[in-house]
Design an enzyme around this catalytic site. Structure first.
Site, PDB file in Angstrom:
ATOM      1  CB  CYS A 172      44.260  38.739  49.396  1.00 57.32           C
ATOM      2  SG  CYS A 172      43.692  37.740  48.317  1.00 57.32           S
TER       3      CYS A 172
ATOM      4  CB  CYS B  91      36.989  40.159  49.615  1.00 58.26           C
ATOM      5  SG  CYS B  91      37.293  38.407  48.697  1.00 58.26           S
TER       6      CYS B  91
ATOM      7  CD  GLU C  19      36.840  42.855  24.202  1.00 54.98           C
ATOM      8  OE1 GLU C  19      37.185  41.640  24.453  1.00 54.98           O
ATOM      9  OE2 GLU C  19      37.355  44.022  24.895  1.00 54.98           O
TER      10      GLU C  19
ATOM     11  CB  CYS D 162      40.964  39.542  41.984  1.00 55.13           C
ATOM     12  SG  CYS D 162      40.133  38.233  42.806  1.00 55.13           S
TER      13      CYS D 162
ATOM     14  CB  CYS E 212      42.960  43.387  47.616  1.00 55.94           C
ATOM     15  SG  CYS E 212      41.291  43.485  46.741  1.00 55.94           S
TER      16      CYS E 212
HETATM   17  S1  SF4 Z   1      40.708  40.271  48.739  1.00 57.81           S
HETATM   18 FE1  SF4 Z   1      39.235  39.169  47.411  1.00 57.81          FE
HETATM   19  S2  SF4 Z   1      38.737  40.529  45.477  1.00 57.81           S
HETATM   20 FE2  SF4 Z   1      40.804  41.098  46.406  1.00 57.81          FE
HETATM   21  S3  SF4 Z   1      42.078  40.115  45.492  1.00 57.81           S
HETATM   22 FE3  SF4 Z   1      41.695  38.785  47.232  1.00 57.81          FE
HETATM   23  S4  SF4 Z   1      40.346  37.413  46.556  1.00 57.81           S
HETATM   24 FE4  SF4 Z   1      40.360  39.012  44.996  1.00 57.81          FE
END
Ligand code: SF4
Length: 354
Positions: free
Chosen positions: A198, A207, A36, A191, A201
């Site tokens: 997205c 989202c 870290e 993200c 995702c």
């Molecule tokens: S949908 Fe939302 S959470 Fe998923 S990558 Fe896109 S911005 Fe990020």
């Protein structure tokens, strides 16, 4: 919404997360701490080799605490932000003197160690001891601000409070380690700051940023970074086989690293103007010298500063009086820790001018 968020992230972590790092799944708090600290302000690819070098040289916190400072700084060389290294050494000594060499196992005790803030403390407490503390780093801020559409600036007290509270509420019972790992990795590989994935995702259907086309606007920061320009002119004074160096002790960048004689200016100067300056004369006084060469300018970008450096190679026939500087044989220069800009210069062919 919250349940969907945490369960989706945990599922993603179990089934799709292929991000590999040498410290992943690590339970030893010393190793987690090392990783870290190294990763603060450092890319994973670069930090990886440093982490392995540190583990190899100092397998335990006792080894690190007992190591000569100079050797640890040399191993750190190239990572920058040397305050991290200094604090790391101080914390290792604290662990040995105050905790009998055992890494503390509570959030507060971990946070009382030198150089450890809320993020690192939560990371160690959750990864090593599975304690219920949510981590909040750049990746987590980004995922939370986008998924929940929060536009409170993340660099304000109000923002930090709001995100800390939300992150803590989301933490699933008994799964702190895997959840914290999930959200950090998710922010790093799905993200992402630019071009988040997205379309594929697993969080996209709920989202808020994605649904409303706000992804590129979140997270919000209130301050713009102000970058200061500094111009460093190094006088590399050589007498016989010796070069003059000193340790930086001021409260400034590169504390405890070594350097040649430094003249700093606020604007670029040519070597002739520099030699005519009072600062130059104050150092060189009546020392007779030859200028054997001038290096090309080098640039080093730090977070808040841009450092432009140039090296002037000066040879002197008589032993010079340079208070505060030590004469070091050329072939022993690599026994000292230097900032990256000087290391680059030393590696460069220009040293053959000596
Ligand atoms: S949908 Fe939302 S959470 Fe998923 S990558 Fe896109 S911005 Fe990020």
């Amino acid at each position: 919404m919250n349940k969907f968020f945490t369960e989706t992230l945990l599922d993603w972590n179990n089934n799709e997360n292929t991000r590999s790092m040498p410290w992943k799944g690590e339970k030893d708090p010393y190793r987690i701490w090392l990783s870290e600290i190294i990763l603060q302000q450092t890319r994973v690819e670069q930090g990886w080799t440093y982490y392995e070098k540190f583990i190899l040289n100092y397998p335990t916190v006792q080894d690190l605490a007992a190591a000569p400072e100079e050797a640890v700084f040399r191993l750190w060389q190239g990572l920058g932000y040397y305050a991290r290294c200094k604090n790391m050494l101080a914390a290792a000594k604290q662990i040995v003197s105050m905790h009998h060499g055992h890494f503390p196992n509570t959030y507060d005790a971990i946070q009382s160690l030198k150089g450890i803030g809320p993020y690192t403390s939560a990371a160690i407490a959750s990864f090593a001891f599975n304690l219920p503390h949510a981590v909040l780093d750049g990746n987590v801020f980004r995922v939370l601000s986008r998924f929940f559409d929060i536009d409170t600036p993340i660099d304000t007290t109000a923002g930090k409070k709001q995100f800390t509270q939300l992150a803590q509420e989301l933490l699933p019972h008994g799964q702190s380690a895997s959840y914290n790992q999930s959200i950090m990795d998710f922010g790093a590989v799905v993200c992402k700051p630019q071009q988040p994935a997205c379309k594929s995702c697993p969080l996209s259907k709920k989202c808020k940023a994605y649904q409303q086309g706000l992804t590129s606007l979140l997270p919000v920061k209130s301050k713009k970074l102000v970058i200061r320009k500094r111009y460093f002119y190094y006088l590399v004074v050589q007498h016989q086989d010796n070069i003059y160096i000193r340790k930086r002790t001021e409260n400034d960048i590169w504390q405890n690293l070594h350097e040649f004689i430094l003249l700093e200016t606020t604007a670029p100067e040519d070597p002739a103007t520099l030699q005519a300056s009072t600062a130059f004369k104050d150092i060189m006084k009546d020392i007779r010298y030859n200028i054997d060469g001038t290096s090309a300018p080098l640039k080093q970008q730090l977070t808040h500063q841009t450092i432009y450096s140039q090296f002037l190679l000066l040879s002197v026939n008589e032993k010079p009086e340079l208070p505060g500087y030590t004469a070091v044989p050329k072939e022993q220069l690599d026994h000292y820790a230097f900032p990256k800009t000087i290391t680059d210069f030393l590696k460069n062919r220009e040293l053959t001018l000596f």
